[in-house]
Design a protein around this motif. Structure first.
Motif, PDB file in Angstrom:
ATOM      1  N   ARG A   1     -11.589   5.929   1.354  1.00  0.00           N
ATOM      2  CA  ARG A   1     -12.628   5.771   2.381  1.00  0.00           C
ATOM      3  C   ARG A   1     -12.158   6.295   3.732  1.00  0.00           C
ATOM      4  O   ARG A   1     -10.990   6.642   3.884  1.00  0.00           O
TER       5      ARG A   1
ATOM      6  N   GLU B   1      -1.536  18.701  -1.282  1.00  0.00           N
ATOM      7  CA  GLU B   1      -1.975  18.395  -2.645  1.00  0.00           C
ATOM      8  C   GLU B   1      -3.283  19.110  -2.940  1.00  0.00           C
ATOM      9  O   GLU B   1      -3.558  19.493  -4.055  1.00  0.00           O
TER      10      GLU B   1
ATOM     11  N   ALA C   1     -15.847   7.004 -10.481  1.00  0.00           N
ATOM     12  CA  ALA C   1     -15.074   6.360 -11.540  1.00  0.00           C
ATOM     13  C   ALA C   1     -15.804   6.445 -12.876  1.00  0.00           C
ATOM     14  O   ALA C   1     -15.300   5.981 -13.892  1.00  0.00           O
TER      15      ALA C   1
ATOM     16  N   ARG D   1       3.638   7.699 -12.326  1.00  0.00           N
ATOM     17  CA  ARG D   1       3.171   9.005 -12.802  1.00  0.00           C
ATOM     18  C   ARG D   1       4.211   9.647 -13.717  1.00  0.00           C
ATOM     19  O   ARG D   1       3.872  10.262 -14.718  1.00  0.00           O
TER      20      ARG D   1
ATOM     21  N   THR E   1      -0.740   9.151  -3.196  1.00  0.00           N
ATOM     22  CA  THR E   1      -0.194  10.411  -2.690  1.00  0.00           C
ATOM     23  C   THR E   1       1.270  10.289  -2.278  1.00  0.00           C
ATOM     24  O   THR E   1       2.089  11.128  -2.618  1.00  0.00           O
ATOM     25  N   VAL E   2       1.605   9.241  -1.512  1.00  0.00           N
ATOM     26  CA  VAL E   2       2.953   9.173  -0.956  1.00  0.00           C
ATOM     27  C   VAL E   2       3.803   8.022  -1.498  1.00  0.00           C
ATOM     28  O   VAL E   2       4.967   7.907  -1.142  1.00  0.00           O
TER      29      VAL E   2
ATOM     30  N   TYR F   1     -10.779  12.569  -5.037  1.00  0.00           N
ATOM     31  CA  TYR F   1     -11.224  11.555  -4.082  1.00  0.00           C
ATOM     32  C   TYR F   1     -10.028  11.003  -3.324  1.00  0.00           C
ATOM     33  O   TYR F   1      -9.030  10.616  -3.931  1.00  0.00           O
TER      34      TYR F   1
ATOM     35  N   MET G   1       0.835  -1.193   0.000  1.00  0.00           N
ATOM     36  CA  MET G   1       0.000   0.000   0.000  1.00  0.00           C
ATOM     37  C   MET G   1       0.874   1.249   0.000  1.00  0.00           C
ATOM     38  O   MET G   1       0.623   2.201  -0.717  1.00  0.00           O
TER      39      MET G   1
ATOM     40  N   GLN H   1      -6.072  -4.351   4.400  1.00  0.00           N
ATOM     41  CA  GLN H   1      -5.147  -3.222   4.471  1.00  0.00           C
ATOM     42  C   GLN H   1      -5.209  -2.337   3.237  1.00  0.00           C
ATOM     43  O   GLN H   1      -5.162  -1.122   3.336  1.00  0.00           O
ATOM     44  N   VAL H   2      -5.303  -2.961   2.068  1.00  0.00           N
ATOM     45  CA  VAL H   2      -5.096  -2.201   0.842  1.00  0.00           C
ATOM     46  C   VAL H   2      -6.383  -1.579   0.304  1.00  0.00           C
ATOM     47  O   VAL H   2      -6.421  -0.392   0.007  1.00  0.00           O
ATOM     48  N   THR H   3      -7.450  -2.356   0.181  1.00  0.00           N
ATOM     49  CA  THR H   3      -8.621  -1.828  -0.537  1.00  0.00           C
ATOM     50  C   THR H   3      -9.934  -1.875   0.235  1.00  0.00           C
ATOM     51  O   THR H   3     -10.899  -1.252  -0.162  1.00  0.00           O
ATOM     52  N   GLN H   4      -9.984  -2.633   1.309  1.00  0.00           N
ATOM     53  CA  GLN H   4     -11.256  -2.872   2.016  1.00  0.00           C
ATOM     54  C   GLN H   4     -12.367  -3.314   1.066  1.00  0.00           C
ATOM     55  O   GLN H   4     -13.528  -2.949   1.236  1.00  0.00           O
TER      56      GLN H   4
ATOM     57  N   LEU I   1      -7.458   3.893  -5.841  1.00  0.00           N
ATOM     58  CA  LEU I   1      -8.613   4.172  -4.989  1.00  0.00           C
ATOM     59  C   LEU I   1      -9.897   4.247  -5.803  1.00  0.00           C
ATOM     60  O   LEU I   1     -10.987   4.077  -5.270  1.00  0.00           O
ATOM     61  N   LEU I   2      -9.767   4.544  -7.086  1.00  0.00           N
ATOM     62  CA  LEU I   2     -10.965   4.640  -7.921  1.00  0.00           C
ATOM     63  C   LEU I   2     -10.949   3.675  -9.107  1.00  0.00           C
ATOM     64  O   LEU I   2     -11.989   3.321  -9.624  1.00  0.00           O
TER      65      LEU I   2
ATOM     66  N   LEU J   1      -3.845  14.088   1.878  1.00  0.00           N
ATOM     67  CA  LEU J   1      -3.920  15.003   0.735  1.00  0.00           C
ATOM     68  C   LEU J   1      -3.857  16.454   1.193  1.00  0.00           C
ATOM     69  O   LEU J   1      -3.257  17.306   0.554  1.00  0.00           O
TER      70      LEU J   1
END
Lengths: 294, 434
Positions: free
Chosen positions: B248, B260, B406, A142, A133-134, B245, A127, A236-239, A151-152, B255
C-alpha cells in the motif's frame, strides 16, 4: 473494640490522599469513556456542526455489516493464536529455566528483554526481517523454496503479526511463570518422583494444576493484550491487510474514526470493545480471586 | 524629567514592538527536508513585511494534521491555516461554517486576487463547479512513469523510448524479465494511480455527477468495463511477473530503487526521493494508456494537499492569511517550491519562470507532470474527484486490490462489491452532512 483498627482523625486526610488517583481515573477513564458512550448514540459530521441522535442505530449498522463481523472473528482468532503461542512458549522457557545452572541470569535477562520493546518497534523489527524485498528471513525462506509475500498472502500476513505479537508478550508471561513455579513446593514434586512419576507425568499432574491460577491470570492478560496493545504491530506491519486479513477490532476503530472521521460508528465500536474488557475483568475477579491463592 | 520621558518613550516603543506583528498559525504535514523548506518559506514571508508573522507547526501525517485541525475547531481554537490532503476535500467543503473559502477570504480582506493566473488543472480540484476557489493548492503532484535506463539497455531496449501504452509496457516487461529482472513493473498508490487517474486519463467516469463535483447525491461507477479490464489485466500480468505488487501507499518504491523492477508508476513528487536512492540513471515519462480507447490519453489529475482557512479567528488576522496566500502565489516563491520538491507549480507564471531559468533542460523529466495535467482541457471525468469518506474508500479499494491480486475474487466481482460498499459510505456521508 477498636484496638485492631487504624483510625484516621477527621475525614479530610483520607479523601485528600485518594484525590490524585480519583482525578486520574476520572480524567483519563470515566470522561473519555463517557464521551465514547455519548458519541456512539449520535451520527455527526467530523466538525460536529450537524448532530443527529440515532439511539442504537450505529450499533445496529455494525452488526449488519459483514466487514465488522469478520473483524470480530479475526480479533478472536488472532487472540486465540497469540495467547496460545505466547503461553506455551513462555511456559516451556520457564520450565527450562529451572534446568539452567550456568548463566541463569543471562538466560532470564535475554528472555525478559523484548518486554522493554514498544509494540511499534517490535512491528518494525519483524517487518524488516520479513519484508519480501529487503528482509533477511524472507531471503532465507526464498532460498528454501517458499514463495514469501505477506503483502498479498493473508495466511502469511496473519502468521507474521501473530509471531510478532507473541514474541512481545512472551517476556511478560515468562516472569509470571518463573514466579509461579518458584511457589510450588519442591517437596510435592519430589514426592511424586519418589512415587515413580516421570518428568512428563509430574508436569501434567502436579506442576500444571498448581500453576493454573497463574496461567488463568496470564490468559486473561494475554487476551486483553492481543485485543488492544497489538495496535502498534498491526499498524506497522500490515495496516489491517492484505484485504481484511489482519483488520482486528481495535485497528478498525482507528481506521474508521481517525482516518475516516466517522465518529459515531467508531465510538460504537469502542463501546463494544469496552464491554469485552469489562466482561473479561469480571470473569477474572469471579474465578481467579475467589478460587485460587498465588 | 528628561530621563522619565525617555523611559516612557522606551516603554511605548517596546509596547509597539510587542503589539505587532499579528500572528497567523499554519498547521502542516511536512516533516524532514520538506518541513524545513516550509519553515524557510514562512520565514521569508515574515522577513518580507513586519505586520504579520506566520508560525508553521508540524502536526505529523496528513491524517494527524487533519484530525488535529478538526479537534481544535471543536475545542474552539482552530489554526488559521490547515493543510488538508486532497481526499479530505469533500469533508472540508461540507463543513460550512467551519471554513472560510479562499475567494471569500480574498474579497473580505480586499486582497487583490485574480483566479485566472492559476493553472486550472491544479486549482480545478479545489474549485466549485461555478469557478470559486475554496482552498489554495499548496503541494500538488500527479503520477508519472519512472523507468530504469540502464535496465532498458541491458534488455536491449532503447533507453530514450519509454513505453507509451500498456501493451508496450507488457512487451518491455517480458524482455526485462528475460534479461534477469525479477519483475517488469510495479506501482505506488494503487487506487490513486490505477483507478482514479486511470479513469481520468481514459476519460471515463469514476462516479456520477461529474465525479462528485455536482453534489452529495453521487454514486461510484469505477466498476465500468474499462476499469475492470485494466485491474483484471494487472492481476493476470502478476502471474507472468510482468507486474509485481509492492504494497500500500508508496511502500513499493524500494522495488524500483533496488532494481527488482525496472518500471514504476509513482507521484511526480517522488522524483527527489529516487534521485537520492537510485544508483542508476532513470527516466520519467507520461502514464501509459490503452491505445484502443478513443480520446485517450486525456489528462491526469492531481493528488497532494491544499491550504484551508478555518473560521472563528479575528478579522485582522485574516488579512495576514490573505497576504500570505498572495505571497505563496508569487512566481518566484512557486517556482522555487516546484523546483525544490517536484510538486506542481500552481500558477502559469511560475511554470514559465522555471522554463526560462532552464530548469527543465537541466533536469529532464521534471516537466512531464505539468505537461500531463495540461495535455487536454479537462472534461467532467478528468477535473478531479470529490467524494465523502474518500479516505475510507481508498482503504476499501486497497483491500479490494489485494483480494483481486491474490486471486480471491475476479476484478469484476471485487470492483462491483467495492462500488456497493462505497455507495453505502456515500449515503452515510450525505446523511451526516445534510
Amino acid at each position: 473494640m477498636q484496638t485492631q483498627k487504624a483510625v484516621f482523625k477527621g475525614i479530610l486526610l483520607p479523601y485528600l490522599l485518594l484525590l490524585p488517583q480519583m482525578v486520574i481515573i476520572v480524567v483519563f477513564f470515566f470522561w473519555p469513556a463517557g464521551q465514547a458512550l455519548m458519541q456512539s448514540m449520535f451520527m455527526q459530521d467530523p466538525f460536529g456542526i450537524s448532530k443527529e441522535f440515532v439511539g442504537f442505530e450505529n450499533f445496529e449498522n455494525l452488526f449488519k455489516n459483514p466487514e465488522y463481523l469478520s473483524s470480530v472473528g479475526i480479533s478472536f482468532t488472532f487472540s486465540f493464536f497469540v495467547a496460545g503461542t505466547a503461553l506455551t512458549v513462555s511456559l516451556f522457557l520457564a520450565m527450562s529455566a529451572s534446568h539452567v545452572y550456568k548463566g541463569e541470569l543471562v538466560y532470564k535477562t535475554l528472555i525478559i528483554w523484548p518486554y522493554a520493546v514498544a509494540p511499534v518497534v517490535a512491528g518494525v523489527l519483524w517487518m524488516f526481517l520479513f519484508n519480501p524485498t529487503v528482509g533477511v528471513v524472507a531471503w532465507l525462506l526464498r532460498q528454501m523454496g517458499v514463495t514469501w509475500n505477506y503483502l498479498l498472502d493473508p495466511i502469511q500476513a496473519f502468521a507474521l503479526v501473530v509471531i510478532a505479537a507473541s514474541w512481545k508478550q512472551i517476556s511478560y508471561n515468562f516472569l509470571f511463570f518463573i514466579a509461579g513455579l518458584q511457589n510450588i513446593p519442591n517437596t510435592l514434586v519430589e514426592a511424586a518422583a519418589i512415587d515413580g512419576a516421570g518428568p512428563t507425568r509430574r508436569f501434567w499432574t502436579v506442576i500444571f494444576p498448581l500453576l493454573s491460577p497463574t496461567t488463568f491470570y496470564l490468559l486473561v492478560m494475554n487476551i486483553i493484550f492481543s485485543f488492544f496493545e497489538t495496535f502498534g504491530i498491526i499498524h506497522q506491519v500490515t495496516q489491517g491487510g492484505p484485504g481484511q486479513a489482519t483488520n482486528i477490532m481495535v485497528y478498525k476503530v482507528y481506521k474508521d474514526g481517525y482516518l475516516g472521521l466517522d465518529l459515531g460508528s467508531s465510538s460504537a465500536q469502542s463501546v463494544i470493545l469496552m464491554i469485552i474488557v469489562i466482561v473479561l475483568t469480571v470473569l477474572q475477579f469471579r474465578f481467579v480471586e475467589r478460587k485460587v491463592e498465588y | 524629567m528628561k530621563r522619565v520621558s525617555l523611559g516612557i518613550l522606551c516603554f511605548l516603543m517596546s509596547l509597539l514592538l510587542f503589539a505587532a506583528p499579528i500572528e497567523v498559525e499554519f498547521w502542516h504535514a511536512h516533516g524532514g527536508r520538506l518541513g524545513e523548506k516550509v519553515v524557510a518559506i514562512c520565514e521569508d514571508f515574515n522577513r518580507s513585511q513586519s505586520e504579520y508573522k506566520v508560525i508553521p507547526v508540524y502536526k505529523g501525517s496528513y491524517y494527524d494534521t487533519m484530525t488535529a485541525g478538526i479537534a481544535a475547531f471543536r475545542a474552539g481554537k482552530p489554526p488559521h491555516i490547515l493543510q488538508v490532503y486532497e481526499v479530505g476535500t469533500a469533508t472540508m467543503m461540507a463543513a460550512k461554517g467551519a471554513i472560510k473559502p479562499v475567494y471569500q477570504l480574498m474579497a473580505e480582506t480586499r486582497e487583490p486576487f485574480d483566479p485566472s493566473v492559476y493553472l486550472p488543472a491544479v486549482t480545478g480540484y479545489y474549485t466549485t463547479s461555478d469557478g470559486r476557489m475554496l482552498s489554495l493548492p499548496f503541494n500538488s503532484s500527479t503520477p508519472v512513469l519512472y523507468y530504469n535506463k540502464e535496465a532498458f539497455k541491458k534488455a536491449g531496449l532503447d533507453p530514450n523510448k519509454p513505453p507509451k501504452t500498456w501493451p508496450e509496457v507488457a512487451e518491455y516487461a517480458r524482455k526485462l524479465v528475460q534479461a534477469g529482472y525479477k519483475g517488469g513493473f510495479s506501482t505506488a498508490w494503487m487506487s490513486w494511480i490505477h483507478l482514479e487517474n486511470f479513469s481520468a486519463w481514459h476519460n471515463v467516469p469514476f462516479g456520477t455527477l461529474e465525479n462528485g463535483f455536482g453534489g452529495l447525491g453521487t454514486e461510484f461507477t469505477f466498476n465500468g468495463p474499462l476499469q475492470v479490464r485494466h485491474i483484471q489485466q494487472l492481476a493476470d500480468w502478476q502471474k507472468e511477473k510482468i507486474f509485481v505488487y509492492g504494497g500500500r501507499t508508496n511502500k513499493g518504491n524500494v522495488l524500483f530503487s533496488s532494481e527488482e523492477v525496472a518500471m514504476y508508476t509513482e507521484s511526480s513528487a517522488g522524483y527527489a526521493g529516487f534521485v537520492g536512492t537510485c544508483k542508476f540513471e532513470f527516466g520519467v515519462s507520461m502514464l501509459p494508456y490503452w491505445p484502443d480507447v478513443p480520446g485517450a490519453p486525456q489528462n491526469s489529475i492531481i493528488g497532494g494537499a491544499s491550504l484551508w482557512v478555518m473560521n472563528g479567528r479575528k478579522d485582522a488576522e485574516y488579512k495576514g492569511v490573505a497576504r500570505f496566500f498572495s505571497y505563496l502565489s508569487k512566481p518566484e516563491v512557486q517556482a522555487d517550491w516546484h523546483q525544490f520538491t517536484g510538486y506542481l507549480p500552481i500558477t502559469k507564471a511560475a511554470y514559465e519562470l522555471t522554463k526560462k531559468q532552464g530548469f527543465y533542460d537541466k533536469n529532464p523529466g521534471t516537466d512531464i507532470s505539468v505537461l500531463q495535467i495540461n495535455l487536454k482541457p479537462p472534461t467532467p471525468n478528468s477535473k478531479g474527484i470529490r467524494f465523502g469518506y474518500m479516505p475510507q474508500v481508498r482503504e476499501l479499494l486497497d483491500e479490494t486490490f489485494e483480494d483481486i491480486l491474490a486471486g480471491k475474487v475476479t476484478a469484476k466481482k471485487g470492483l462491483d462489491d467495492a462500488v456497493r460498499k462505497g455507495n453505502e459510505l456515500l449515503r452515510q456521508f450525505e446523511r451526516v452532512n445534510r
